[in-house]
Design a protein around this motif. Structure first.
Motif, PDB file in Angstrom:
ATOM      1  N   ILE A  69       0.871  -1.171   0.000  1.00  0.00           N
ATOM      2  CA  ILE A  69       0.000   0.000   0.000  1.00  0.00           C
ATOM      3  C   ILE A  69       0.909   1.223   0.000  1.00  0.00           C
ATOM      4  N   PRO A  70       0.775   2.093  -0.988  1.00  0.00           N
ATOM      5  CA  PRO A  70       1.606   3.291  -0.984  1.00  0.00           C
ATOM      6  C   PRO A  70       1.402   4.058   0.309  1.00  0.00           C
ATOM      7  N   ALA A  71       2.503   4.575   0.849  1.00  0.00           N
ATOM      8  CA  ALA A  71       2.451   5.175   2.185  1.00  0.00           C
ATOM      9  C   ALA A  71       1.361   6.242   2.267  1.00  0.00           C
ATOM     10  N   GLY A  72       1.176   6.996   1.195  1.00  0.00           N
ATOM     11  CA  GLY A  72       0.198   8.083   1.246  1.00  0.00           C
ATOM     12  C   GLY A  72      -1.235   7.606   1.352  1.00  0.00           C
ATOM     13  N   GLN A  73      -1.466   6.346   1.011  1.00  0.00           N
ATOM     14  CA  GLN A  73      -2.856   5.861   1.016  1.00  0.00           C
ATOM     15  C   GLN A  73      -3.345   5.462   2.395  1.00  0.00           C
ATOM     16  N   ILE A  74      -2.375   5.192   3.289  1.00  0.00           N
ATOM     17  CA  ILE A  74      -2.797   4.810   4.638  1.00  0.00           C
ATOM     18  C   ILE A  74      -3.092   6.071   5.420  1.00  0.00           C
ATOM     19  N   ASP A  75      -4.238   6.081   6.082  1.00  0.00           N
ATOM     20  CA  ASP A  75      -4.680   7.229   6.863  1.00  0.00           C
ATOM     21  C   ASP A  75      -4.752   8.490   6.014  1.00  0.00           C
ATOM     22  N   ALA A  76      -5.045   8.326   4.729  1.00  0.00           N
ATOM     23  CA  ALA A  76      -5.158   9.505   3.883  1.00  0.00           C
ATOM     24  C   ALA A  76      -6.429  10.264   4.238  1.00  0.00           C
ATOM     25  N   VAL A  77      -6.357  11.566   4.162  1.00  0.00           N
ATOM     26  CA  VAL A  77      -7.542  12.368   4.445  1.00  0.00           C
ATOM     27  C   VAL A  77      -8.473  12.283   3.230  1.00  0.00           C
ATOM     28  N   VAL A  78      -9.712  11.934   3.479  1.00  0.00           N
ATOM     29  CA  VAL A  78     -10.654  11.713   2.393  1.00  0.00           C
ATOM     30  C   VAL A  78     -11.672  12.829   2.406  1.00  0.00           C
ATOM     31  N   THR A  79     -11.939  13.382   1.243  1.00  0.00           N
ATOM     32  CA  THR A  79     -13.010  14.380   1.189  1.00  0.00           C
ATOM     33  C   THR A  79     -14.339  13.650   1.032  1.00  0.00           C
ATOM     34  N   PRO A  80     -15.340  14.097   1.730  1.00  0.00           N
ATOM     35  CA  PRO A  80     -16.617  13.388   1.714  1.00  0.00           C
ATOM     36  C   PRO A  80     -17.158  13.190   0.306  1.00  0.00           C
ATOM     37  N   SER A  81     -16.877  14.134  -0.596  1.00  0.00           N
ATOM     38  CA  SER A  81     -17.502  14.019  -1.910  1.00  0.00           C
ATOM     39  C   SER A  81     -16.893  12.870  -2.709  1.00  0.00           C
ATOM     40  N   SER A  82     -15.635  12.505  -2.421  1.00  0.00           N
ATOM     41  CA  SER A  82     -15.015  11.414  -3.155  1.00  0.00           C
ATOM     42  C   SER A  82     -15.036  10.133  -2.342  1.00  0.00           C
ATOM     43  N   ALA A  83     -15.869  10.131  -1.313  1.00  0.00           N
ATOM     44  CA  ALA A  83     -15.805   9.057  -0.325  1.00  0.00           C
ATOM     45  C   ALA A  83     -15.791   7.666  -0.966  1.00  0.00           C
ATOM     46  N   PRO A  84     -14.736   6.908  -0.751  1.00  0.00           N
ATOM     47  CA  PRO A  84     -14.630   5.581  -1.330  1.00  0.00           C
ATOM     48  C   PRO A  84     -15.336   4.528  -0.470  1.00  0.00           C
ATOM     49  N   LEU A  85     -15.517   3.370  -1.041  1.00  0.00           N
ATOM     50  CA  LEU A  85     -16.156   2.290  -0.278  1.00  0.00           C
ATOM     51  C   LEU A  85     -15.196   1.646   0.708  1.00  0.00           C
ATOM     52  N   TYR A  86     -13.894   1.753   0.391  1.00  0.00           N
ATOM     53  CA  TYR A  86     -12.925   1.209   1.336  1.00  0.00           C
ATOM     54  C   TYR A  86     -11.776   2.181   1.445  1.00  0.00           C
ATOM     55  N   ALA A  87     -11.096   2.132   2.578  1.00  0.00           N
ATOM     56  CA  ALA A  87      -9.962   3.023   2.797  1.00  0.00           C
ATOM     57  C   ALA A  87      -9.024   2.333   3.760  1.00  0.00           C
ATOM     58  N   PHE A  88      -7.744   2.574   3.578  1.00  0.00           N
ATOM     59  CA  PHE A  88      -6.774   1.948   4.472  1.00  0.00           C
ATOM     60  C   PHE A  88      -6.483   2.883   5.631  1.00  0.00           C
ATOM     61  N   THR A  89      -6.812   2.419   6.822  1.00  0.00           N
ATOM     62  CA  THR A  89      -6.419   3.160   8.017  1.00  0.00           C
ATOM     63  C   THR A  89      -5.444   2.290   8.786  1.00  0.00           C
ATOM     64  N   SER A  90      -4.568   2.918   9.520  1.00  0.00           N
ATOM     65  CA  SER A  90      -3.597   2.087  10.246  1.00  0.00           C
ATOM     66  C   SER A  90      -4.303   1.283  11.334  1.00  0.00           C
ATOM     67  N   LEU A  91      -5.390   1.829  11.874  1.00  0.00           N
ATOM     68  CA  LEU A  91      -6.116   1.027  12.867  1.00  0.00           C
ATOM     69  C   LEU A  91      -6.722  -0.211  12.202  1.00  0.00           C
ATOM     70  N   GLY A  92      -7.266  -0.015  11.001  1.00  0.00           N
ATOM     71  CA  GLY A  92      -7.809  -1.157  10.271  1.00  0.00           C
ATOM     72  C   GLY A  92      -6.739  -2.199   9.993  1.00  0.00           C
ATOM     73  N   LEU A  93      -5.550  -1.731   9.629  1.00  0.00           N
ATOM     74  CA  LEU A  93      -4.467  -2.677   9.358  1.00  0.00           C
ATOM     75  C   LEU A  93      -4.062  -3.416  10.627  1.00  0.00           C
ATOM     76  N   VAL A  94      -4.054  -2.690  11.752  1.00  0.00           N
ATOM     77  CA  VAL A  94      -3.731  -3.359  13.019  1.00  0.00           C
ATOM     78  C   VAL A  94      -4.761  -4.451  13.297  1.00  0.00           C
ATOM     79  N   PHE A  95      -6.025  -4.133  13.018  1.00  0.00           N
ATOM     80  CA  PHE A  95      -7.059  -5.148  13.226  1.00  0.00           C
ATOM     81  C   PHE A  95      -6.876  -6.316  12.263  1.00  0.00           C
ATOM     82  N   GLN A  96      -6.490  -6.003  11.006  1.00  0.00           N
ATOM     83  CA  GLN A  96      -6.227  -7.097  10.060  1.00  0.00           C
ATOM     84  C   GLN A  96      -5.156  -8.027  10.620  1.00  0.00           C
ATOM     85  N   LEU A  97      -4.182  -7.400  11.258  1.00  0.00           N
ATOM     86  CA  LEU A  97      -3.122  -8.190  11.899  1.00  0.00           C
ATOM     87  C   LEU A  97      -3.724  -9.146  12.923  1.00  0.00           C
ATOM     88  N   PHE A  98      -4.618  -8.624  13.740  1.00  0.00           N
ATOM     89  CA  PHE A  98      -5.235  -9.468  14.773  1.00  0.00           C
ATOM     90  C   PHE A  98      -6.020 -10.609  14.122  1.00  0.00           C
TER      91      PHE A  98
END
Lengths: 110, 162, 527, 668
Positions: free
Chosen positions: C71-100
């Motif tokens: 995952i390109p570094a900029g994509q994790i915890d990237a600030v998302v504007t509501p108008s372009s809101a994607p269906l999925y986003a990489f957050t570091s908390l989400g990745l930590v949970f994926q780890l679990f």
């Protein structure tokens, strides 16, 4: 094109949810439970379809007027899959216990 | 009261009635009949809401496939198809819970202002563009759900050798 | 060529998920080809989860092989504007949970690798575990309500069928039936909730929802209420918990480990995703009060609701755990009460609290998975499921006894185990938040102090009591298995948990760093 | 010299570490160390080195009394940043100050002697490796508790001490009574522990939210060394309800551990454990931890006047209450156990009245003479194999060392000068008397404590006369007694020395420094009253104690019991009758039925009311739990109903009740 007040529509959706809950709580036959669950699912699907044309959606920046319908298509697929899984479980249960009455399957308790 | 509203009322009453009947009749096969009507009725509401694709889908998937699936379920698990379900007493508490839920939802939601204006620019093409483009992940996920269901359900139902 | 580049850029971040899918498909394919060996299938499951684990670690940038990050570094915890809101986003908390999630799947796959499987080499078992893990991973990247519900549904459907995996065992099928009915009811509730929120905001996207104003507070509140109820099923909050005890009890032991240790946590992550944002958005519905009187914002309203649920859950879970005579039901209630502790972190919703809850979830993932694996190992030795049947186990099987003691001590939150660190941070953060959250911390502390009793009792039974001489001798399921009748895989999984419990109990700093930065980003940019 | 010893403080962590190592070694290999008494000698060795180190540390403190944070280690931390406004850290470490070094002496000396004694006393038992491992772990925990540098660490060791006690009471787990006594001790002390933890949290909260300011305990972190929130003593002296509740919670914790009324019921039953365990844990060290906690809290956090009165009341009442029960019991260990409760009451009384140092002084002397009494009793039990006083008699000819040791311990307990107990008990009475003028509420409890002095002299010498005086053993079926091996005699002799001299140590130059906290005490205005005596009160105290001894002699001296009709009564087949007979004789002989009826009433109250209440609470919990368990009916429709009911509850909370709740709690 005429409009449909949200109150009227939600009365129907609430009624369907209540019927679904009534069925789940009172019916003992697994097939009837499945039917009750489907009624609930249909309430949700119906809501998505209705809300697709609700002002909130029409004005929201990210909302395509058909988003709700698209979601409804997906949810119909989901609901149908759930019924299939439910039927698989009811068949397995029937094979072992010889019954589809969920109240008789209460060996796990306390 | 507009014609749309009137039609909606009629369809809504039918939906509620058939939904209840499906759960209340003692003969399981009659249940299938009522639930079939219920599904068709909902399809009519979709047409009313100007969502004809969904109406067709409802007719195909629900009124068609799901109803037949449920009928099969009854046929496989019963010795005689036309046999009555054992009478089950309905306790007061479950009914009360259902009624209270209904009152709550209606009480909180029934007074909301606003009304839906069915979409004017509707086409199956734009719906499919939406589904296969921006909302494609939903479909992928649905595919995963179906994969799991397929693999597991087949295994569960098959008369496997030990 | 550029198309390929674009495709790689789109698919690359999902390599762990794709590996899981490929693993599942290969396992199903091998089954169709009648190549049915449990070691092979288990090996595939272990391999893909382990590789996924390494990749996620790389994405988080905490491993030496961080260069492999997809995952390109900029994509994790990237600030998302509501108008372009994607269906999925990489957050570091989400990745930590994926780890679990991957840790839990890895432990379960490892633990069941050498189980004497009667059912077609365990193909369906491992395939469904991989599919469920895939669903869990997708929950970890969700940023859209429907995406979330569908991902949860992938997990639910897989686990309904996993619970029924021993399809000749009526307890197993009965458990699946209960699981299915309550699960489907919860799906209905969540979907109806999502529909109401969709009506209120015109979108199902979490970023977009949080960027909108609240038009119809009742619609929003009922939507969130239905979502609470629907998700509480997975988290096993009281009173949505009753299924869990029966299902954990009736399911095959490895599946119970996966349910209690792994899939339950997706519900908690869903709580993070769905509720932390509204709680932090103080401006929402600032004057809501349907019955008149001074208006209140939606955030504090949700907090009060979650606080009540947290206290009720931990207290009821503990009270019932005290009474249990069977080890699996005791663990089930213990797991329920632990969910109450984790909910404290979501209620408080400050960065330290999120960090504390995440730590507690990590502790619970390894401890519960490990504990149920021990139950599985003991059952495979032919020893009964009642706590009294375990008398003297620690003396006869010291490996299991010591490992299980570590896990119980960890669950009880005794120092030098990871459970202590997590509870310290969690309860401490609640106190730092002041206000009524202090009472949440106090309730949590009192509950965990009381819980020591039933955990310690099992340790006492295992080490100090002598076995009943009149009891029939245990009949191992597979007498020839290596390592005290457990098989290498299961022994390794149990040993790994015991080591992790103590390692992170003595030196929690690496985990703390990871969790702190994840929580921090989640509060700043998360949905 | 001073610098030399003070540099040892950095090594204070070794004091708990050595028994911990012994625990690990014995735990792992104990069963294979047959030649080392299953690890017993390892435990003794580790305890001996710890003791030497502890004594050196105490000498260092005597030379230069101060508070030393000798080791401080940040175990883990979440650094502060904008989203983590306070950060988090847990600092652990050892802290050496005068009173902790005083406690170190008590714990390590008694611990070493008891372990040495165990080599002889426990020789014939099974599971010795477990015994020595658990005892070593106990020592670790107790020393760790004393050396803790914050309240959280203190609590953790406090819990570990409780767990060790649970395991050791249940050492003879084959005996159902032992197992149930262990469970009872665990449950009852847990009630106290949970409240104690609650108290810590309330204190923590109160001080944390009071904002920064500084006293020296803040910097050393007696409470939590926690982020950058400082904790302060004395900055919140007001009698706020929250602080009063916190104080009462701490009192409950202390009462549970120190077996104070009404949480005392577990201690007499804890005598099911080996006598050595009773001597170490249930007389000298663990039960004293509650008093230590109260003393620490009173010095560093301060109690509100309401709390003080509660502490005085509980302590004063317990002295008399326990002493009256000690009067009637026929089991040698139980009498001493009640005596322990009573003596702990004196300490609590002193701490409550604001004389923490005096309480600790009594803790110090009591530890030695009470351990001595227990070990002497153990020596008797070892010799004749019974704990029934009415079967003994005339043992002084066979057990000269033991008899003398018990007598010395008894004199110390009765407060006869110059034995150890005199100095400390006299200090307690006179110091409480000195404030009774300004606190008339304290009067009834002072009088109770005075009355208990008489009973103390009486019951302990009743034991002595019944056991040792006379010319023969009453029950002829018992074996001919003989003294235990040297490992049992040496501890008796050493402890006798302490029982004689521990009170006099106060006159040793520098020793008084161990009761001092430079700055801390002066700042809180607690006068160091040890050594000051009110002559009239001293005379009265000695007269009461001596009177008790004389009464005991008049009733039981010279084996008086045995001069009653003989013959067929002595046949072993009628033992039961015999015992009853003696009981009856006891009543007639005493003539002072009043004492006995009070004692009986107390005993009845203890057995039926207190015990009954505890049982009742236990039953209530299990009944609630059972009711809730029935919810799990196994029928899935019911589970669905709970889900729907839960959904409705969520709606009600969100839409109807929630807004009021939010306004009530202030929105978080």
């Amino acid at each position: 094109m005429t409009t449909l007040p949200v109150g009227d529509f939600l009365a129907l959706a609430s009624g369907l949810v209540a019927i679904s809950i009534f069925g789940i709580l009172t019916r003992r036959n697994f097939i009837l439970l499945l039917i009750a669950l489907e009624i609930g699912m249909n309430a949700a699907i119906l809501s998505f379809v209705y809300f697709a044309a609700f002002p909130q959606c029409v004005t929201a920046a990210t909302c395509h007027p058909l988003t709700g319908q698209a979601i409804a298509v997906v949810v119909i697929g989901l609901a149908a899959t759930e019924v299939a899984v439910g039927l698989a479980i009811v068949l397995a249960l029937h094979r072992i216990r010889g019954t589809t009455n969920v109240a008789e399957a209460d060996s796990l308790k306390l | 009261m507009s014609l749309t509203e009137l039609a909606f009322f009629a369809l809504a009453i039918v939906a509620i009635a058939t939904g209840l009947l499906a759960l209340l009749v003692r003969e399981l096969v009659h249940t299938i009949l009522w639930i079939g009507i219920f599904f068709v009725d909902l399809a009519a509401i979709y047409f009313l809401l100007e969502a004809p694709f969904l109406g067709v889908l409802q007719l195909g998937v629900y009124a068609g496939a799901v109803t037949i699936l449920l009928l099969f379920g009854i046929m496989v698990t019963r010795k005689r198809i036309f046999s009555r379900d054992a009478a089950t007493g309905v306790g007061a508490l479950p009914i009360a819970l259902a009624v209270v839920t209904f009152i709550f939802l209606i009480g909180a939601l029934g007074q909301l202002p606003g009304s839906a204006v069915p979409a004017a620019s509707y086409s199956v093409a734009s719906l499919s563009t939406l589904l296969f483009n921006t909302e494609a992940p939903y479909l992928l996920l649905l595919g995963l759900v179906m994969l799991a269901a397929l693999a597991g359900a087949i295994y569960l139902v098959r008369e496997g050798r030990e | 060529m550029s198309d390929l580049g674009a495709f790689t850029a789109f698919v690359g971040p999902f390599l762990p998920e794709l590996l899981l899918l490929a693993g599942a498909l290969v396992v199903f394919l091998l089954d169709v080809l009648e190549v049915r060996r449990v070691e092979l299938n288990g090996g595939i499951a272990v391999a893909v989860t382990a590789v996924g684990l390494l990749l996620v670690l790389a994405d988080l940038g905490v491993a030496p092989w961080a260069g492999l990050a997809l995952i390109p570094a900029g994509q994790i915890d990237a600030v998302v504007t509501p108008s372009s809101a994607p269906l999925y986003a990489f957050t570091s908390l989400g990745l930590v949970f994926q780890l679990f999630f991957l840790i839990s799947a890895l432990l379960v796959s490892l633990g069941s690798m050498s189980r004497p499987s009667k059912e077609r080499g365990g193909a369906v078992f491992f395939g469904l575990v991989l599919l469920a893990t895939l669903g869990m991973m997708l929950v970890g990247v969700a940023s859209d309500l429907l995406f979330l519900v569908l991902a949860i549904e992938v997990v639910s459907i897989s686990t309904y069928l996993l619970v029924a995996y021993t399809r000749r065992d009526s307890r197993s099928v009965e458990a699946a039936m209960k699981f299915y009915i309550i699960g489907a009811l919860s799906t209905v509730l969540s979907l109806f909730g999502v529909a109401l929120l969709f009506g209120a905001f015109g979108t199902t996207n979490l970023y977009a929802i949080e960027g909108s104003a609240v038009g119809a507070p009742t619609l929003v509140l009922l939507g969130y209420g239905l979502l609470v109820a629907g998700l509480a099923f997975k988290v096993t909050l009281v009173p949505f918990h009753a299924w869990a005890v029966d299902v954990y009890d009736g399911a095959p032991h490895d599946v119970s480990a996966f349910l209690a240790g792994g899939t339950k946590k997706i519900g908690l992550f869903a709580f993070f995703l769905v509720f932390i944002g509204p709680i932090l958005l103080a401006r929402w519905g600032a004057s809501f009060n349907p019955l008149g009187g001074p208006g209140v914002p939606i955030g504090p309203l949700l907090q009060v609701l979650l606080a009540v649920l947290a206290v009720v859950t931990m207290t009821v879970g503990n009270l019932l755990a005290l009474q249990q005579k069977e080890i699996k039901r005791m663990l089930a209630y213990s797991s329920i009460s632990q969910a109450g502790y984790m909910l404290i972190g979501i209620t408080v919703a400050t960065a330290p609290a999120i960090a504390g809850a995440t730590l507690q979830i990590f502790a619970h993932v390894i401890l519960t998975t490990g504990a149920f694996l021990v139950v599985a190992a003991v059952a495979a030795l032919g020893i009964g499921a009642r706590i009294d049947d375990w008398r003297g186990l620690g003396v006869r099987r010291p490996y299991l006894g010591v490992a299980f003691s570590f896990m119980l001590l960890g669950l009880a939150g005794i120092p030098l185990t990871v459970g202590f660190v997590s509870k310290f941070v969690l309860f401490g953060s609640a106190i730092q938040a002041e206000g009524y959250f202090v009472w949440l911390a106090i309730a949590g502390v009192l509950n965990s102090a009381a819980s020591v009793f039933y955990y310690a009792r099992v340790i006492k039974v295992m080490f100090l009591d002598t076995p009943d001489p009149t009891a029939p001798a245990p009949r191992p399921e597979a007498p020839g298995l290596a390592f005290q009748g457990m098989g290498y895989g299961r022994a390794a999984a149990i040993g790994l948990v015991a080591v992790l419990v103590v390692f992170f109990g003595i030196d929690p700093q690496p985990m703390l760093g990871l969790v702190q930065s994840a929580a921090q980003h989640f509060v700043l940019v998360g949905p | 010299m001073t610098g030399g010893l003070a540099s040892l403080f950095g090594w204070a962590f070794l004091v708990p570490l050595l028994p911990a190592l012994a625990f690990i070694v014995i735990g792992l290999f104990g069963t294979r160390l047959r030649r080392l008494e299953y690890g017993g000698w390892i435990a003794v060795g580790a305890a001996a080195v710890s003791m030497v180190l502890a004594l050196l540390i105490a000498l260092g403190e005597m030379a230069s009394p101060d508070t030393y944070t000798s080791l401080s280690y940040t175990w883990f931390s979440l650094p502060a940043n904008p989203t983590f406004p306070y950060g988090f850290s847990l600092v652990i470490g050892t802290l050496v100050d005068p009173i902790s070094s005083l406690m170190l002496i008590v714990v390590t000396v008694v611990g070493f002697l008891v372990l040495l004694y165990s080599i002889g006393y426990m020789h014939h038992e099974h599971g010795l490796a477990r015994y020595y491992a658990e005892l070593s772990l106990f020592l670790t925990a107790m020393i760790g508790l004393v050396l803790s540098n914050n309240l959280l660490e203190f609590f953790l060791f406090w819990e570990l001490v409780g767990v060790c006690s649970y395991f050791l009471i249940g050492f003879f787990y084959e005996k159902p009574s032992a197992a149930s006594a262990a469970k009872e001790a665990f449950l009852i002390t847990r009630i106290g522990d949970v409240l104690f933890l609650l108290g810590i949290f309330i204190f923590f909260y109160v001080y944390a939210s009071a904002g920064p300011a500084g006293l020296h305990w803040a910097s050393s972190g007696f409470l939590f060394a926690y982020g950058n929130l400082p904790f302060l003593a004395g900055s919140l002296g007001a009698n706020t309800p929250l602080l009063t509740i916190a104080g009462l919670c701490i009192l409950a914790g202390a009462a549970g551990k120190s077996a104070q009324f009404p949480l005392h019921v577990w201690l007499p039953d804890a005598m099911e454990g080996p006598t050595t365990v009773s001597a170490l844990i249930h007389a000298a060290t663990m039960v004293a931890a509650g008093v230590y906690l109260l003393a620490m809290t009173s010095i560093f956090l301060g109690f509100t006047p309401t709390d003080q009165l509660a502490i005085v009341a509980i302590g004063g009442f317990t002295t008399l209450f326990a002493a009256t029960m000690a009067v009637v019991h026929t089991d040698i260990k139980r009498v001493i156990a009640y005596s322990t409760i009573s003596q702990l009451g004196y300490m609590v009384l002193a701490v409550g009245a604001g004389f923490a140092m005096v309480g600790l002084y009594h803790l110090f002397t009591h530890a030695f003479f009470k351990a001595l009494l227990f070990l002497a009793a153990g020596s008797v039990i070892h010799a004749i194999g019974t704990q029934d006083l009415f079967k003994m008699g005339g043992l002084k000819r066979h057990l000269r060392v033991t008899g003398a040791a018990f007598a010395i311990g008894g004199l110390a307990l009765a407060g006869i000068p110059p034995f150890a107990g005199f100095w400390s008990k006299d200090d307690i009475l006179s110091s409480v008397y000195s404030v009774a003028g300004s606190h008339p509420d304290y009067w009834p409890f002072l009088i109770m404590a005075m009355a208990a002095v008489f009973l103390t002299g009486y019951y302990i010498f009743r034991v002595w006369f019944l056991t040792f005086s006379g010319d023969r053993i009453r029950d002829p079926t018992l074996p001919t007694p003989h003294e235990g091996p040297w490992v049992m005699q040496v501890p008796l002799i050493v402890l006798s020395g302490f029982a004689v001299g521990a009170g006099l140590l106060i006159f040793l130059p520098g020793f008084a420094n161990l009761f001092l906290l430079p700055g801390g005490v002066a700042a809180l205005g607690i006068p160091p009253t040890y050594g000051t005596t009110d002559l009239l009160l001293s005379v009265l105290g000695v007269a009461l104690g001596g009177g008790g001894i004389l009464t005991a002699w008049a009733l039981w001296g010279n084996g008086r019991m045995v001069e009653l009709p003989e013959g067929s009564l002595w046949s072993s087949g009628r033992k039961v009758l015999l015992n009853r007979y003696y009981f009856k004789v006891a009543y007639d002989a005493v003539g002072a039925k009043a004492v006995y009826s009070v004692a009986r009433a107390a005993d009845f109250f203890d057995q039926f009311v207190i015990d009954g209440t505890v049982r009742g609470i236990e039953q209530l919990f299990s009944r609630i739990s059972d009711r809730m368990r029935r919810i799990q009916s196994g029928v899935v429709s019911d589970y669905a109903a709970y889900v729907v009911a839960g959904l409705l509850a969520v709606f009600v909370l969100l839409l109807l009740v929630g807004p009021y709740l939010v306004n009530w709690v202030g929105g978080g």
